[in-house]
Design a protein around this motif. Structure first.
Motif, PDB file in Angstrom:
ATOM      1  N   SER A 164      48.350  38.805  36.925  1.00  0.00           N
ATOM      2  CA  SER A 164      49.067  39.581  35.912  1.00  0.00           C
ATOM      3  C   SER A 164      50.275  38.751  35.494  1.00  0.00           C
ATOM      4  O   SER A 164      50.577  37.737  36.137  1.00  0.00           O
ATOM      5  N   GLY A 222      47.987  36.604  42.962  1.00  0.00           N
ATOM      6  CA  GLY A 222      46.911  37.538  42.684  1.00  0.00           C
ATOM      7  C   GLY A 222      45.865  37.738  43.759  1.00  0.00           C
ATOM      8  O   GLY A 222      44.810  38.313  43.489  1.00  0.00           O
ATOM      9  N   THR A 255      43.168  37.257  34.563  1.00  0.00           N
ATOM     10  CA  THR A 255      42.083  37.121  35.553  1.00  0.00           C
ATOM     11  C   THR A 255      41.941  38.428  36.335  1.00  0.00           C
ATOM     12  O   THR A 255      42.933  38.981  36.812  1.00  0.00           O
ATOM     13  N   LYS A 256      40.691  38.901  36.452  1.00  0.00           N
ATOM     14  CA  LYS A 256      40.508  40.196  37.147  1.00  0.00           C
ATOM     15  C   LYS A 256      39.312  40.122  38.090  1.00  0.00           C
ATOM     16  O   LYS A 256      38.223  39.718  37.712  1.00  0.00           O
ATOM     17  N   ASP A 257      39.547  40.495  39.339  1.00  0.00           N
ATOM     18  CA  ASP A 257      38.493  40.557  40.366  1.00  0.00           C
ATOM     19  C   ASP A 257      37.640  39.295  40.382  1.00  0.00           C
ATOM     20  O   ASP A 257      36.416  39.367  40.509  1.00  0.00           O
ATOM     21  N   THR A 289      43.190  38.776  41.272  1.00  0.00           N
ATOM     22  CA  THR A 289      43.512  39.504  40.039  1.00  0.00           C
ATOM     23  C   THR A 289      44.946  39.133  39.668  1.00  0.00           C
ATOM     24  O   THR A 289      45.882  39.432  40.410  1.00  0.00           O
TER      25      THR A 289
END
Lengths: 290, 395
Positions: free
Chosen positions: B369, B375, B356-358, B367
């Motif tokens: 990792s 995040g 998942t990003k932004d 975000t």
């Protein structure tokens, strides 16, 4: 310890003690007559509180709202006896206790359906303001709780101790065969005891809602507290219920005020359960006796 | 055999058959089934039911827009009765019987906490409502927590106390719960950054009736303000008792006290001067945000469409429920797993969630990792106060 903190612990204990005493009275009434622990008693308290809030918020004045709630809850109590406990009257006592637990869940489910999950609150009766005494506070509702509990205690004391009907009720539990022989209908007396306990529960619900709020789920925790308070003192005597309620209230207040870290409820319950282990028939040694 | 017995047996057989039919109906693999572990009964039913509405709202929106690559999302609901043990049992049932692709626990921290080990054991991508960073080092490979952390909003509260109220010492009233633990641990760590010290630390049980013993001690302390840290209705009732005791110190609270039903019950006490200051999300006050706020339009759309469907503006737990489904929907859109092969589908979804990003969820931007299943990189929380039964934004 600061003087005002000690006084506050006392007032808080008195407040909680009155609530637990009032809760215990319903157990006392049913147990004295039928020897059944009515685990739906907390639901009567919830029902009473919910009904009073409902009527009051619809514009009905407070006193008629309480009276209406008492009548409806008493009918519910009588109905539970007539349609659930009475058909099982020949079953063992423990079966009847579990049936009352089943009733508690049914009432809870009905309340959730009609009122939803929201917590509801009431102002102190007649907007009675809080009282400040030497830096400690007594909530405006507390004198109403104490006063009404005293009236109910006095009423039950006179009724069970000094009236023919009251003595007939107690005879049903102490000497059922003898009571039947002299023409007392045990079933009718048991029906009356459930209705009376439910009515007391409704009054308690109205009294404590300004202090505790009410919601569909509050019945079972109240049942646990009221039952324990009644057993600690001695469930078969009004004096025992008062004593148990006050002891429980004071312990809870002191643990909340003096033990800085949490789970005061668990600590208070542990102390009471420990006390019961030492004195299994309650402080007045009356549990299990007539 | 009596008539009653025959009737009861018939009823039982009909119930079993109807149960089997409904199980059969939910076993088709033509949808992305999300197991919703929600408290519909018990002490936290209020929060659970709110979360459920939020979850259902997003699922319906996704499906109205054609689903995920044509595959609809579906909620499979089980009541966990506000009890941790029920969460474990329900998770196993949703795994074995319903073959769900993901699990979402929609109540409070202690229930989310009980889902973490079973989610990792069963290897199902999962999330849960919890606002405490205390969980973040035990989430494992399969649990994600895209929720705000107390560290984020404690900053707002502490900063407001020190910068705008000129306070140096405050008392904290902490609930005995998993959520309360977060306040207990993180507040002492954050205080030095704001030149604040704790002048009184008191605790209360979620079902407590009378908080006067604790409040009297706070009254007699050197505290210049009271911070209430809890998620139960008792935490809101504390505000009433504080004011009834004649304590006029400023009160600041965590988000749960800004719920509509608590404002309805205790609003008059919230508004007594100095009026209470609470943390909540921007969605609650979207119409008071500056016109150039980048989130204003999306929050407006969310709030208005939610109100149109449910008849009231979204509350905090509605938003948190919605957040969980948006999180899963995003992961599903990026991975498009095959729901008929549930083991592989779960693994693919897990990998996608970890990437998942932004992602701008309603409660913040995230975000993830492999090493960070929280995040949070930005939160959408704000401070509000109360006037005339409404929340008022404190910019």
């Amino acid at each position: 310890m600061d003087y005002s903190i000690a006084l506050q612990l006392f007032f808080s204990g008195l407040n909680l003690g009155s609530i637990y005493t009032a809760l215990g009275l319903g157990f006392f009434v049913v147990y004295s007559v039928t020897r059944v622990l009515n685990l739906a008693q907390g639901e009567f308290v919830m029902l009473g509180g919910m009904l009073v809030v409902t009527f009051y918020t619809k514009g009905i004045p407070l006193v008629p709202s309480i009276l209406l709630a008492v009548v409806i809850t008493s009918l519910a109590g009588a109905g539970i006896y007539r349609f659930i406990i009475f058909p099982a009257r020949k079953f063992p006592g423990m079966t009847k206790v579990f049936l009352t637990l089943g009733c508690a869940f049914i009432i809870q489910g009905i309340a959730l359906h009609f009122w939803g999950w929201e917590f509801r609150s009431l102002a102190a009766f007649f907007d009675t303001p809080s009282i400040q005494i030497c830096g400690a506070t007594i909530f405006g509702q507390t004198p109403w709780v104490i006063g009404a509990t005293l009236i109910m205690v006095a009423g039950l004391f006179v009724f069970f101790g000094h009236t023919i009907q009251g003595k007939a009720l107690r005879a049903c539990a102490n000497e059922p065969l003898g009571a039947r022989t002299v023409g007392i209908s045990i079933e009718r007396m048991a029906l009356f005891s459930f209705a009376l306990a439910a009515g007391i529960g409704a009054v308690v619900g109205a009294l404590i809602t300004p202090l505790t709020m009410t919601s569909y789920s509050m019945g079972l925790p109240l049942t646990a507290k009221g039952l324990l308070a009644a057993f600690v003192g001695g469930i078969t005597r009004v004096e025992g219920v008062i004593l148990g309620g006050l002891v429980y209230g004071m312990i809870e207040s002191i643990t909340a005020g003096l033990i800085p870290w949490g789970n005061h409820n668990v600590i208070a319950l542990a102390i009471l359960v420990g006390g019961l282990l030492i004195r299994r028939r309650g402080i007045l040694l009356t549990a299990g006796k007539g | 055999m009596g008539k009653k017995t025959i009737f009861v047996m018939t009823l039982a057989v009909v119930s079993i058959i109807s149960g089997l039919v409904s199980c059969k109906a939910t076993e088709s693999a033509t949808s992305y089934k999300i197991g919703a572990l929600v408290s519909q009964t018990g002490n936290y039913a209020g929060l659970g039911l709110q979360a459920l509405d939020g979850m259902q709202f997003i699922v319906d929106q996704v499906n109205e827009d054609g689903g995920i690559n044509g595959i609809p999302m579906e909620l499979v609901l089980l009541d966990v009765k506000s009890e941790a043990t029920e969460v474990t049992l329900a998770a196993r049932k949703l795994d074995e019987v319903n073959k769900v692709i993901a699990l979402a626990e929609g109540t409070v921290t202690q229930l989310a906490l009980s889902l973490i080990p079973v989610a990792n054991e069963l290897e199902i991508p999962s999330t849960g409502i919890s606002g405490t960073a205390l969980l973040d080092n035990q989430l494992g490979h399969w649990f994600f927590r895209p929720m705000g952390s107390e560290v984020d909003y404690a900053f707002l509260l502490l900063n407001h106390m020190s910068q705008y109220m000129g306070i140096s010492k405050y008392a904290v009233l902490i609930e005995n719960s998993g959520y309360g633990q977060g306040g207990k641990v993180f507040l002492p760590q954050l205080n030095p950054n704001h030149n604040l010290t704790i002048a009184g630390e008191e605790y209360f049980d979620p079902g407590a009736t009378d908080l006067t013993p604790q409040l009297n001690k706070i009254k007699n302390s050197e505290a210049q303000a009271i911070l209430i840290w809890g998620s139960s209705p008792t935490a809101s009732m504390a505000i009433k008792q504080i004011r009834e005791m004649g304590i006029s110190l400023p009160i600041l609270t965590t988000p749960a006290q800004a719920s509509k039903d608590m404002i309805k019950s205790f609003g008059e006490y919230y508004e007594l001067q100095p009026s209470v200051v609470s943390v909540t999300t921007k969605v609650d006050i979207w119409d008071q945000l500056p016109a150039d706020d980048p989130d204003r339009e999306s929050f407006k759309n969310f709030a208005e469409s939610f109100e149109e469907k449910y008849g009231h503006p979204p509350a905090m737990w509605n938003i948190l429920g919605a957040t969980m489904m948006l999180f899963f929907a995003d992961g599903l859109e990026r991975s498009i797993p095959d729901p008929s092969n549930i083991t592989e589908a779960r693994a693919e979804l897990r990998d996608a969630l970890e990437a998942t990003k932004d992602l701008n969820l309603i409660s913040g931007t995230y975000t993830m990792s492999p090493d960070d299943h929280y995040g949070g990189i930005e939160n959408n929380l704000v401070l509000i106060t109360y006037k005339d039964g409404q929340m008022v934004y404190l910019p």
